[in-house]
Design a protein around this motif. Structure first.
Motif: not given
Length: 132
Positions: A95-121
């Motif tokens: 439900x977070x507001x769409x981030x203005x930087x989402x399309x070019x954020x270089x760290x977002x993929x890292x945070x997404x991967x970390x979030x998925x790993x944490x959740x799955x674990x």
């Protein structure tokens, strides 16, 4: 980092999962076995009851029992009930507001991967598996 509230809630749930499910477990016994202040555990079990994870009965022979079987609870579920979301950055929260930087954020993929790993674990660990 997880607070003592989340870590102790896991310990309480594991303790209850290791007991006879037909017999309510007095908080005093849990506190003694887990070496946690009974006063602090009162706050934790209140939150676990409110979350529908455990049931409490008062009076003689009273105590706490799990609402479901140990294999039906995950560490992730318990931690999120006590700590809030496991998501590491606000832009990935449900439900977070769409981030203005989402399309070019270089760290977002890292945070997404970390979030998925944490959740799955944490969601792969059940109370039953933690008892072994």
């Amino acid at each position: 980092m997880f607070s003592t509230k989340g870590r102790y809630a896991l310990r309480v749930m594991i303790d209850l999962a290791s007991q006879d499910p037909s017999q309510p477990v007095p908080l005093k016994e849990i506190a003694e076995r887990q070496q946690i202040s009974k006063k602090y555990l009162e706050i934790i079990v209140r939150d676990l009851v409110s979350a529908g994870m455990i049931q409490g009965t008062s009076g003689r022979g009273g105590g706490y029992v799990l609402c479901r079987k140990p294999e039906e609870y995950t560490a992730g579920e318990i931690l999120e009930k006590m700590e809030g979301t496991l998501v590491p950055v606000a832009c990935l929260m449900c439900g977070a507001e769409k981030c203005d930087r989402e399309s070019f954020c270089r760290t977002l993929p890292m945070w997404k991967e970390f979030s998925d790993i944490t959740h799955d674990y944490f969601y792969s660990k059940t109370l039953a598996s933690l008892l072994k």
